[in-house]
Design an enzyme around this catalytic site. Structure first.
Site, mmCIF file in Angstrom:
data_model
loop_
_atom_site.group_PDB
_atom_site.id
_atom_site.type_symbol
_atom_site.label_atom_id
_atom_site.label_comp_id
_atom_site.label_asym_id
_atom_site.label_seq_id
_atom_site.Cartn_x
_atom_site.Cartn_y
_atom_site.Cartn_z
ATOM 1 C CG ASP A 72 -2.107 -0.966 1.032
ATOM 2 O OD1 ASP A 72 -2.294 -1.474 -0.088
ATOM 3 O OD2 ASP A 72 -2.826 -1.208 2.023
ATOM 4 C CB ALA A 188 -4.543 3.814 7.093
#
Length: 294
Positions: A72, A188
């Site tokens: 990511d 996140a």
């Protein structure tokens, strides 16, 4: 018929598994008669010699599809460079969690083929932009796909700051900092700090205090077109900073005004047609796991 004609491959030369996947994709894309570009980061790999390449900041001008092979973090870095060119991005996971790069290496050729034929879902992911203003002059600016984080740097003391949204005063706070997240970034850092999970299709911004001194401080979700203004109060923190996606760092000082708003450009993220945000939450966040293994 292929929807795209020029494709860029983005990854890290130090990551051998990513290099192996990129090598297979180069062969496949060439067999499809496509023009293949690579970013400068992997141009020093001997087997890629002879391929056209350029810096990540400019690659969006050269191609009409970018494939990111990595985790990511790799996609976050690429997205900030590619969104302004409206270059669609496909992510292949060679990292760990893979919320954004969710295609497994074993299915890379199959999924890339589907993308070339247009058999994918296009998702528009908003970015946030941040500006630091001192004496009415912009001294720094940056973008973030996940989050803009105001934090205290190396100091052990809390930060004191005022928050206004669309010129309306919200509160004064003392805390370790503040996370301003997009819906994409809600799974996140903001999630670790107690923020809500937001569907990436929402037009919203979430504001999450980091270890606030007052227990009544809670995450706040506001419309995506709101403008956030923060001003740091006098602080003994030696080096308060702003972090964008944990990759870009900006130093600021007491009295500076920090403005955060939705970026005018969005990232076009290509996802397999069978992709489900909720399935990703189930598998990656371990939702609804059965107690006792039953």
């Amino acid at each position: 018929m292929n929807k795209f004609k020029r494709v860029a491959l983005i990854g890290r030369s130090a990551h051998q598994q990513a290099v192996e996947t990129i090598s297979r994709l180069i062969d496949y894309l060439r067999d499809q008669g496509l023009e293949v570009w690579i970013e400068d980061e992997i141009a020093d790999v001997s087997e890629f010699s002879g391929l056209p390449h350029c810096a990540l900041e400019h690659i969006g001008q050269k191609v009409d599809l970018a494939i990111v092979v990595g985790g990511d973090g790799s996609l976050l870095g690429a997205s900030r460079a590619l969104a302004r060119f409206d270059t669609p991005v496909l992510g292949i996971n060679r990292g760990t969690l893979g919320f954004l790069t969710d295609i497994r290496p074993s299915e890379a050729i199959e999924k890339v083929g589907q993308a070339l034929r247009g058999e994918v879902t296009e998702e528009q992911r908003s970015l946030n932009s941040v500006e630091v203003i001192r004496d009415e002059q912009v001294i720094a600016r940056a973008n973030a796909l996940n989050d803009v984080v105001l934090h205290k740097g190396q100091s052990a003391r809390m930060l004191g700051f005022d928050l206004c949204i669309d010129d309306q005063f919200v509160y004064s706070s003392r805390s370790d900092g503040l996370i301003v997240s997009t819906p994409t970034g809600s799974t996140a850092y903001a999630l670790s700090a107690g923020g809500p999970i937001m569907h990436p299709g929402l037009d919203a911004i979430v504001v999450v205090p980091m270890f606030p001194h007052t227990l009544t401080s809670r995450p706040l979700v506001v419309p995506g077109n709101n403008v956030l203004r923060l001003r740091l109060q006098n602080s003994s923190s030696a080096s308060p900073q702003i972090s964008c996606d944990s990759q870009v760092q900006i130093k600021f000082q007491a009295g500076d005004e920090i403005q955060i708003r939705k970026h005018p450009n969005a990232l076009t993220l290509l996802c397999p047609s069978d992709h489900s945000f909720y399935e990703a939450c189930r598998s990656k966040l371990d939702w609804a796991s059965r107690l006792g293994g039953q």
